[in-house]
Write an enzyme that holds these catalytic residues in place. Structure first.
Site, short mmCIF file in Angstrom:
data_model
loop_
_atom_site.label_atom_id
_atom_site.label_comp_id
_atom_site.label_asym_id
_atom_site.label_seq_id
_atom_site.Cartn_x
_atom_site.Cartn_y
_atom_site.Cartn_z
N LYS A 162 0.84 -1.21 0.00
CA LYS A 162 0.00 0.00 0.00
C LYS A 162 0.88 1.26 0.00
O LYS A 162 0.70 2.15 -0.81
CB LYS A 162 -0.93 0.02 1.23
N ARG A 165 -9.42 0.55 8.06
CA ARG A 165 -9.01 -0.85 8.27
C ARG A 165 -10.09 -1.63 9.01
O ARG A 165 -9.90 -2.83 9.26
CB ARG A 165 -7.73 -0.87 9.11
N ARG A 216 11.75 -6.61 5.18
CA ARG A 216 11.67 -5.17 5.48
C ARG A 216 12.29 -4.90 6.85
O ARG A 216 12.98 -3.91 7.03
CB ARG A 216 10.21 -4.70 5.43
N ARG A 225 11.02 -4.02 9.91
CA ARG A 225 10.59 -2.94 10.81
C ARG A 225 10.34 -3.52 12.20
O ARG A 225 10.24 -4.75 12.35
CB ARG A 225 9.30 -2.35 10.23
N ARG A 270 -0.79 -9.69 13.04
CA ARG A 270 -1.26 -8.66 12.08
C ARG A 270 -2.13 -9.30 10.99
O ARG A 270 -3.12 -8.73 10.57
CB ARG A 270 -0.06 -7.93 11.47
P1 B4P Z 1 4.76 -1.63 2.19
O1 B4P Z 1 4.44 -0.80 0.98
O2 B4P Z 1 5.50 -0.96 3.30
O3 B4P Z 1 3.46 -2.32 2.77
P2 B4P Z 1 2.15 -1.73 3.44
O4 B4P Z 1 1.03 -2.52 2.83
O5 B4P Z 1 2.06 -0.25 3.32
O6 B4P Z 1 2.46 -2.08 4.95
P3 B4P Z 1 1.74 -2.28 6.32
O7 B4P Z 1 0.30 -2.68 6.17
O8 B4P Z 1 2.66 -3.24 6.98
O9 B4P Z 1 1.90 -0.96 7.14
P4 B4P Z 1 1.09 0.29 7.72
O10 B4P Z 1 2.13 1.33 7.84
O11 B4P Z 1 -0.11 0.62 6.92
O12 B4P Z 1 5.57 -2.90 1.67
C1 B4P Z 1 6.08 -3.87 2.55
C2 B4P Z 1 7.45 -4.37 2.06
O13 B4P Z 1 7.32 -5.02 0.81
C3 B4P Z 1 8.46 -3.26 1.85
O14 B4P Z 1 9.73 -3.71 2.28
C4 B4P Z 1 8.45 -3.01 0.36
O15 B4P Z 1 9.68 -2.52 -0.14
C5 B4P Z 1 8.17 -4.41 -0.15
N1 B4P Z 1 7.41 -4.40 -1.41
C6 B4P Z 1 6.33 -3.61 -1.71
N2 B4P Z 1 5.88 -3.90 -2.94
C7 B4P Z 1 6.68 -4.93 -3.41
C8 B4P Z 1 6.71 -5.69 -4.62
N3 B4P Z 1 5.83 -5.48 -5.61
N4 B4P Z 1 7.65 -6.66 -4.74
C9 B4P Z 1 8.53 -6.90 -3.76
N5 B4P Z 1 8.58 -6.21 -2.59
C10 B4P Z 1 7.65 -5.24 -2.43
O16 B4P Z 1 0.57 -0.17 9.19
C11 B4P Z 1 1.41 -0.41 10.28
C12 B4P Z 1 0.62 -0.55 11.59
O17 B4P Z 1 -0.02 0.73 11.95
C13 B4P Z 1 -0.56 -1.52 11.60
O18 B4P Z 1 -0.17 -2.86 11.87
C14 B4P Z 1 -1.46 -0.95 12.76
O19 B4P Z 1 -0.99 -1.33 14.02
C15 B4P Z 1 -1.28 0.55 12.60
N6 B4P Z 1 -2.34 1.15 11.79
C16 B4P Z 1 -2.15 1.77 10.57
N7 B4P Z 1 -3.32 2.20 10.08
C17 B4P Z 1 -4.28 1.84 10.97
C18 B4P Z 1 -5.70 1.99 11.00
N8 B4P Z 1 -6.36 2.58 10.00
N9 B4P Z 1 -6.36 1.50 12.07
C19 B4P Z 1 -5.73 0.92 13.09
N10 B4P Z 1 -4.39 0.73 13.12
C20 B4P Z 1 -3.67 1.19 12.06
#
Ligand code: B4P
Length: 195
Positions: free
Chosen positions: A13, A88, A127, A129, A140
Site C-alpha cells: 500500500k 481498516r 523489510r 521494521r 497482524r
Molecule cells: P509496504 O508498501 O510498506 O506495505 P504496506 O502494505 O504499506 O504495509 P503495512 O500494512 O505493513 O503498514 P502500515 O504502515 O499501513 O511494503 C512492505 C514491504 O514489501 C516493503 O519492504 C516493500 O519494499 C516491499 N514491497 C512492496 N511492494 C513490493 C513488490 N511489488 N515486490 C517486492 N517487494 C515489495 O501499518 C502499520 C501498523 O499501523 C498496523 O499494523 C497498525 O498497528 C497501525 N495502523 C495503521 N493504520 C491503521 C488503521 N487505520 N487503524 C488501526 N491501526 C492502524
C-alpha cells in the site's frame, strides 16, 4: 479524487501510494506513517499507538479516526487524497463515509492489492521494521482477516471496489493500478500504461 488503498500487511500500500500521489498530485495520507511519526516524536498519542502496533494489533478506531479527520480538513486535501491503510475496520469505513458526505466529496475508488500470504510474510521479514517479527506478523494477519477483510464486501456492495493483482515487481503492480485508474477516466494516466 479520493482513493483508498486496501490490502494485507506488506501488500505494498505504502509503496504504491507513494508513486501514485506524484502522478495524481494529491495528498498521501498513511495512518501507519502518522502513527510511527507520533511514536518517534514521543507524543502521548505515539506512546499509546506504539503499544498496539508492536503487538501487531490495530490502534483503536477512535484514535485513528480522529487523526484522519484532522488531516482531511487540511488545505492540501481540498483536491482529494490517497488514503493508505485507512480505513481498516468497518466502523472506520463508516466514519470516512460520514466525513466525506459532510464535504460532499464521494469516495471514487477502493484499490485492493491482492498478494498471496506466503509472499507477504517474505516481504515483511525482509523489510525488518519493529513490527515485522514472525509472532507480530501472525497477529497482524489475524487482525487483517478478522477486521479488515470484511471491507472488501463493504466496498463491493457500493460498486467502487477494484481488485489488483499485486504480485510482481513494484513497476508491474504500478502499471496495473494505473490501468485501473485510467479505465475509471482519470486523464493523468491517459497513454501511460501498456496493455
Ligand atoms: P509496504 O508498501 O510498506 O506495505 P504496506 O502494505 O504499506 O504495509 P503495512 O500494512 O505493513 O503498514 P502500515 O504502515 O499501513 O511494503 C512492505 C514491504 O514489501 C516493503 O519492504 C516493500 O519494499 C516491499 N514491497 C512492496 N511492494 C513490493 C513488490 N511489488 N515486490 C517486492 N517487494 C515489495 O501499518 C502499520 C501498523 O499501523 C498496523 O499494523 C497498525 O498497528 C497501525 N495502523 C495503521 N493504520 C491503521 C488503521 N487505520 N487503524 C488501526 N491501526 C492502524
Amino acid at each position: 479524487m479520493h482513493i483508498v488503498f486496501l490490502g494485507a500487511p506488506g501488500s505494498g500500500k505504502g509503496t504504491q501510494a507513494q508513486r501514485l500521489k506524484d502522478h495524481l498530485q494529491i495528498a498521501h495520507l498513511s495512518t501507519g506513517e502518522m502513527l510511527r511519526h507520533a511514536e518517534e516524536e514521543g507524543t502521548k498519542l505515539g506512546h499509546e499507538a506504539a503499544r498496539f502496533m508492536h503487538a501487531g494489533q490495530l490502534v483503536p478506531d477512535e484514535v485513528v479516526v480522529g487523526i484522519i479527520f484532522d488531516r482531511l480538513m487540511a488545505k492540501d486535501c481540498e483536491r482529494g487524497c490517497l488514503l493508505d491503510g485507512f480505513p481498516r475496520t468497518v466502523p472506520q469505513a463508516e466514519a470516512l463515509d460520514g466525513m466525506l458526505a459532510e464535504r460532499r466529496t464521494p469516495l471514487d475508488m477502493v484499490v485492493a492489492l491482492d498478494v498471496p500470504e506466503s509472499l507477504l510474510e517474505e516481504r515483511l521479514l525482509s523489510r525488518g521494521r519493529a513490527d515485522d517479527d514472525p509472532g507480530t506478523i501472525r497477529e497482524r494477519f489475524r487482525q487483517y482477516h478478522d477486521l479488515t477483510q470484511p471491507l472488501l464486501d463493504y466496498y463491493q456492495a457500493k460498486g467502487i471496489l477494484r481488485r489488483v493483482n499485486a504480485k510482481g515487481t513494484p513497476d508491474e503492480v504500478f502499471d496495473r493500478i494505473s490501468r485501473v485508474i485510467e479505465y475509471a477516466g482519470n486523464p493523468q494516466f491517459a497513454g501511460k500504461s501498456q496493455s
